[in-house]
Enzyme design. Structure first.
Site, mmCIF file in Angstrom:
data_model
loop_
_atom_site.group_PDB
_atom_site.id
_atom_site.type_symbol
_atom_site.label_atom_id
_atom_site.label_comp_id
_atom_site.label_asym_id
_atom_site.label_seq_id
_atom_site.Cartn_x
_atom_site.Cartn_y
_atom_site.Cartn_z
ATOM 1 N N ASP A 37 1.195 -0.634 -0.030
ATOM 2 C CA ASP A 37 0.047 0.281 -0.447
ATOM 3 C C ASP A 37 0.890 1.241 0.235
ATOM 4 O O ASP A 37 2.400 0.898 -0.222
ATOM 5 C CB ASP A 37 -0.859 0.351 0.862
ATOM 6 C CG ASP A 37 -1.845 0.568 1.373
ATOM 7 O OD1 ASP A 37 -2.191 1.807 0.284
ATOM 8 O OD2 ASP A 37 -3.380 -0.087 0.671
ATOM 9 N N HIS A 91 -2.662 3.244 -4.922
ATOM 10 C CA HIS A 91 -1.863 2.794 -3.289
ATOM 11 C C HIS A 91 -0.376 2.147 -3.680
ATOM 12 O O HIS A 91 0.430 1.461 -3.531
ATOM 13 C CB HIS A 91 -2.930 1.597 -2.908
ATOM 14 C CG HIS A 91 -4.015 1.861 -2.413
ATOM 15 N ND1 HIS A 91 -3.700 2.779 -1.152
ATOM 16 C CD2 HIS A 91 -5.690 1.933 -2.831
ATOM 17 C CE1 HIS A 91 -5.266 3.644 -1.167
ATOM 18 N NE2 HIS A 91 -6.347 2.904 -2.439
ATOM 19 N N GLU A 104 -9.107 3.045 -6.124
ATOM 20 C CA GLU A 104 -8.871 4.836 -5.339
ATOM 21 C C GLU A 104 -7.586 4.988 -6.548
ATOM 22 O O GLU A 104 -7.146 5.899 -5.822
ATOM 23 C CB GLU A 104 -8.808 4.707 -3.497
ATOM 24 C CG GLU A 104 -9.898 4.277 -3.436
ATOM 25 C CD GLU A 104 -9.736 3.975 -2.025
ATOM 26 O OE1 GLU A 104 -10.937 4.276 -1.165
ATOM 27 O OE2 GLU A 104 -8.880 2.979 -1.360
HETATM 28 C C1 ACM Z 1 -10.707 -0.148 -0.348
HETATM 29 O O1 ACM Z 1 -11.455 -0.172 0.627
HETATM 30 N N1 ACM Z 1 -10.321 0.677 -0.945
HETATM 31 C C2 ACM Z 1 -11.021 -1.272 -0.999
#
Ligand code: ACM
Length: 698
Positions: free
Chosen positions: A201, A275, A339
């Site tokens: 991440d 991420h 995201e």
């Molecule tokens: C997530 O909660 N971005 C998968």
């Protein structure tokens, strides 16, 4: 010998569920099986497991492995050392390969307990494993003893869903390999079978990749947010101490093998194209901006750092995945896809040029190119791609699966389009949410109760048959931004794991909240015997935190509840830290219905926490009230936050303290009636953010 359920509970259960009605005579003494089996008939009598009981030596090696697991489990949890051999009253593990049964679900099993023998049987070691788990549950209701009585029963059982998962985020906070092994043990005892391991991440890269040692050498380490960690100087470097850790490939192989023995597939997640901050810090050539970010960051929220789309970057990702597929033999590899805010791609002339070369029209299509390319790579390696529901927006390989987190619609549209899907919706299956409104531990502020989880319906009646066949199952996620320690992972996971396990395993017609609740106390005793720190339940928490000294931030009302978090203090570095319930978009609290008919003294304890949130443009909507003094103040206003200011508490005494400070009391002059009091800080900048710990009115 066997524990009796309180009469009230057994009546409840008897009314609720058939198998208890049928045997109401001994309904008060039956062990509690979670998840409840598809078919279970209690019979008369008991089988006594004693020192002279023998586990019949299985002929099949798969059955022998399961029998060995069962014997180990009995020794660890019941203190009973079972011998293998022949005996008049044996425990028999049987595999019936090549029979009709073999064509059925490989996770299904039968378990027959009679006074003279116990027979566990299945067509596949996976089913036999679950027979062993059920038998173990039948032995755990009494104290450890030389003789354990198992009630006679006939069970024919099989799971409702093939994917019964838990995600653990080892990136935001790191858990030791020993903890991961234990967590997998606990999952297995709930008949869960997928461990989704979130390994990369923005805030860390945790998986050793031999070809790219800086991913963990650099990417696994960060300075935690806040003044306290910044002041914690590591004598070895003269710089702030780094937080982190990673999993070596040897460790991963051990974890994967341990999981496989417990019928758990480890699904690794390598999140892309977003991420990606820790990776681009480790290898700046992968970044979409120049210069690349210089240090692994410690904010939560959504960073804008995406991988660039250079051929070399895609080759990097393929090389990473080459090692990933060697380590993780399961069918699925999770590639994230969530995201991925495209601002950096939009702003980069180089990436725009690359898009022209690739003939992709826009940034969403570039993400699609990424996913397709990675999908083809995985197909070549005989794996399937699974990603978060955002990847649906770009179009995905036909055999790719979707994990739906932004509610359930992603899964249902994917299923309608012929893709397999897993349900993992926020907030219901996000176990970083608090378990009750009285829960004062850190976490997301939304309340996702045990009942909310239990009542989650993965297959609403509105779902068409062709959609139903694509719903692989469900998964609960433990994101760890706010879950710093392993003990708190346990606290957030349990007992909600039991609810998700039952929803994933048991037939819809057998799901019954009151019956589940009646079985929960025994499950909690199992947790205790295994050393699991489970959330004790709202009523216990309420008792423990009864307001002896005013109202805590968790008991006050929030002014708006927009982004409510139960945030942990950054200090002290060692020992217990306070947690504060705060709306980070509007840190403001209401003390409800204060009786002001006499002169009052208001005491407040306050903390300051790092404002470490990536909020994008939303940050501009946070309104600050400028201070009247250089120190800032806590202002108390009458009735609402625009009301008359009735008290002002200077923050001066708290400025130098990273922990909680009790401010000198302020007086509030009497007036008629009861009034809400709005409590709000003045401050010039967001970081650190002042928060209420506790307020007391005398
Ligand atoms: C997530 O909660 N971005 C998968």
């Amino acid at each position: 010998m066997m524990r009796g359920l309180p009469a009230k509970v057994s009546m409840f259960a008897s009314a609720a569920i058939g198998w208890l009605v049928a045997t109401a005579a001994h309904a008060t003494e039956l062990p509690a099986v979670i998840p409840v089996p598809a078919h279970m008939e209690w019979r008369t009598g008991v089988f006594a497991i004693r020192a002279d009981t023998r586990v019949a030596i299985p002929r099949d090696s798969g059955a022998a492995r399961v029998a060995g697991y069962f014997a180990d489990l009995m020794q660890k949890t019941r203190g009973l050392r079972l011998q293998f051999g022949s005996a008049a009253r044996p425990i028999v593990f049987e595999l019936h390969k090549g029979t009709e049964a073999a064509k059925s679900n490989p996770e299904s099993y039968t378990l027959d307990v009679s006074p003279t023998r116990i027979v566990l049987s299945a067509s596949d070691p996976r089913g036999l494993f679950y027979a062993a788990v059920t038998l173990w549950q039948l032995t755990t209701s009494g104290p450890a003893a030389d003789t354990i009585s198992v009630p006679a029963v006939h069970i024919v059982d099989s799971p409702r869903f093939a994917w019964r998962g838990m995600l653990l985020d080892s990136a935001r906070h790191y858990q030791s390999p020993e903890f991961i092994l234990q967590f997998i043990d606990w999952m297995a005892l709930h008949k869960l079978n997928v461990f989704h391991w979130h390994l990369t991440d923005d805030q860390a890269w945790r998986l050793e990749i031999k070809k790219y040692p800086r991913l963990t050498g650099v990417g696994a380490w960060r300075v935690p947010a806040g003044a306290a960690p910044a002041a914690d100087i590591d004598p070895a470097t003269g710089k702030p101490r780094l937080y982190g850790g990673f999993y070596s490939q040897d460790t991963v192989r051990k974890i994967v093998a341990h999981a496989a023995e417990r019928n758990i597939t480890v699904v690794p997640e390598i999140d892309l194209p977003g991420h990606a901050t820790a990776a681009v810090v480790a290898y700046p050539r992968l970044a979409s901006i120049v210069p690349a970010p210089a240090a692994v960051p410690s904010d939560w929220g959504v960073y804008f750092n995406l991988y660039n789309a250079d051929e070399g970057t895609l080759e990097f990702l393929e090389n990473v995945l080459t090692e990933v597929v060697q380590l993780f033999p399961g069918q699925f590899v999770h590639i994230g896809g969530d995201e991925a805010v495209k601002d950096q791609w939009k702003a980069s002339p180089r990436i725009q040029e690359r898009m022209r070369q690739l003939g992709v029209a826009n940034e969403a299509d570039l993400q699609r190119y990424f996913i397709e390319r990675i999908g083809k790579f995985l197909t070549r390696h005989h794996r399937r791609l699974i990603g978060w529901d955002e990847i649906l927006e770009g179009g995905i390989p036909h055999d790719a699966a979707i994990m739906s987190w932004r509610g359930v619609d992603g899964a249902y549209s994917a299923a309608a389009a012929g893709h397999d899907a897993v349900l993992s919706p926020s907030p219901t299956l996000y176990f970083d949410n608090r378990q009750s409104a009285t829960d004062t531990q850190p976490g997301r502020g939304h309340v996702t109760s045990l009942e909310d989880v239990y009542k989650f319906d993965p297959m609403p009646a509105s779902l068409a048959p062709d959609q139903r066949q694509h719903i692989l199952g469900l998964q609960a996620n433990i994101w760890t931004e706010h879950i710093r320690t392993e003990k708190r992972v346990e606290y957030m996971a349990f007992p909600r794991v039991a609810a998700v396990a039952e929803v994933g395993w048991s037939p819809a017609a057998s799901l019954n909240w009151n019956d589940f609740l009646a079985r929960l106390p025994e499950q909690r005793r199992r947790y205790e015997s295994m050393g699991i720190t489970a959330y004790p339940g709202a009523s216990q928490v309420e008792d423990a935190s009864r307001p002896v000294a005013g109202l805590s931030s968790h008991q006050l009302k929030s002014c708006t509840d927009k982004v409510l978090l139960s945030l942990e203090d950054d200090a002290p570095l060692n020992g217990p830290r306070a947690a504060f319930l705060v709306d980070i978009m509007n840190p403001c609290w209401i003390y409800p219905a204060a009786d002001l008919t006499a002169d009052r003294s208001l005491q407040a304890a306050v903390g300051q926490v790092p404002f470490n949130f990536q909020l994008g443009a939303d940050i501009h909507s946070i309104k600050l009230t400028p201070p009247q003094t250089p120190y800032g103040e806590l202002e108390v206003r009458l009735d609402n936050c625009d009301g008359e200011r009735v008290a002002t508490l200077s923050l001066q005494p708290a400025l130098a303290n990273n922990g909680v400070t009790r401010l000198p009391a302020a007086s509030i002059a009497r007036r008629a009636g009861k009034h809400d009091l709005c409590l709000k800080f003045t401050q010039r900048s967001l970081d650190p953010m002042w928060v209420i710990d506790r307020v007391r009115l005398e």
